[in-house]
Scaffold this motif. Sequence first.
Motif, short mmCIF file in Angstrom:
data_model
loop_
_atom_site.label_atom_id
_atom_site.label_comp_id
_atom_site.label_asym_id
_atom_site.label_seq_id
_atom_site.Cartn_x
_atom_site.Cartn_y
_atom_site.Cartn_z
N CYS B 125 -28.27 -36.15 -135.56
CA CYS B 125 -27.58 -37.12 -134.71
C CYS B 125 -26.81 -38.08 -135.61
N HIS B 127 -25.84 -40.92 -134.96
CA HIS B 127 -26.22 -42.32 -134.70
C HIS B 127 -27.53 -42.66 -135.39
N CYS B 128 -28.56 -41.83 -135.23
CA CYS B 128 -29.88 -42.20 -135.73
C CYS B 128 -30.44 -41.18 -136.72
N SER B 130 -31.65 -38.39 -136.32
CA SER B 130 -32.73 -37.54 -135.82
C SER B 130 -32.28 -36.07 -135.78
N CYS B 150 -28.84 -36.37 -128.27
CA CYS B 150 -29.94 -36.68 -129.17
C CYS B 150 -31.17 -37.01 -128.33
N CYS B 153 -32.64 -40.93 -129.77
CA CYS B 153 -31.98 -42.17 -129.32
C CYS B 153 -31.31 -41.99 -127.96
ZN LIG Z 1 -29.87 -40.14 -132.15
#
Ligand SMILES: [Zn+2]
Lengths: 252, 163
Positions: B125, B127-128, B130, B150, B153
């Motif tokens: 991901c 963003h995070c 993961s 994801c 998140c």
């Molecule tokens: Zn994420």
Amino acid sequence: MNSKEILYNYCLRLGDDALILGQRLSELCSKGPILEEDLAQTNIALDMIGRAQALFNYASEINGGKNTADDIAYRRPEFQYRNHLLVEQPNEDFAHVIARQLYISAFEVLFYGSLENSKDSILASIASKTIKEIKYHLQHASDWTVRLGDGTPESTFKMQRAINNLWMYTGELFEMDSIDDQLLKSGIGVDKSPLIEKWRKQIQATLSEATLTMPEEMFMQSGGKQGVHTEHMGHLLSEMQYLQRAYPDAKW
Amino acid sequence: MVNKIISINEIKKIIGAIPDPEIPVISINELGILREVEFDNDECLITITPTYTACPAMQFIEEEIKDRLGEIGINNVKVKLTYSPAWTTDWINENTKQKLKNYGIAAPLHSSCNKVFQKNVMMNCPHCNSTTTELISRFGSTACKALYKCNTCKEPFEYFKCH
Ligand SMILES: [Zn+2]
């Protein structure tokens, strides 16, 4: 036909398959079964129209600019279209959309894979560009065939029905005529006869995974490449050509 | 003649900086769309290649190139479209991939552009970071991207497909 006319016609055949299927898939815009699928089908339509544009631009160049790519796409009468009958078949239901895509994409992976080696450098470059896109189309159609085929009783029934209904339009994909033969001889065109076995294997593998059965041998329809189309073609063209017919030379 | 004193490298720099209309954080040079700048007598010949056959941004990019060259006094410009060599995500370097990620788009994973990506490939991901992510659709908002979500998140994100 001289060699230029032969090449011109070959480009039209390939371009027409892409254009007509692009038009069929565009009909799903805002009507896809789910939003993601709406995007997917219209993305595939866009790939098809891009390919048609590349091939028609080349055809126009071969023709010495006597007609533009737009003229070729929008100004021909039905009997001058050279696409396979398979791509003009109506969407019916989502299973038909997927079955049609499975058949044509499995063919196109083989066809354009071979056209990459064409002695005509423009056709070869269009082939190597478009084949990357076709592989995604095939993957997408195969995934859905398996998901629907190996799904609920209703989805299995509908997927099998679509696979059976469209089968009679697949024989035409592998037919060779004098245009094919002459371009094969000059190292430009593709030899389609050896592709049929590979194609059948691919379809068989996907159908097995989808718990579906391969259709039985049956009479194969043909005529598209000679301009003899099914009753659906005229309706498709009347919508596709409307603007250019009503307002000739209209510009955006 | 103004254009005689502007080098090809300078022209490359100026038009190469044009942002991609769909992913404005990266330039057409970073994306590999700009292929060649040449002079044929007084004519400036620019060669570009589409990411996808039907990439709708090509016309916009062509106009933008002409505008920017016009600003520096080069008006005799021809923009040529080539399909060969076919565009590939291999031309996107690590630095550019980082820019994509910062923008929220997962960058093309590997450099095997002829392989169609698989559903079960681990995708980070953007963003995070993961890895518990899931493919939603192979075709995203544009032809070159796929849609993921994801599961950590809960944010959706796009993946720039290998090509
Ligand atoms: Zn994420």
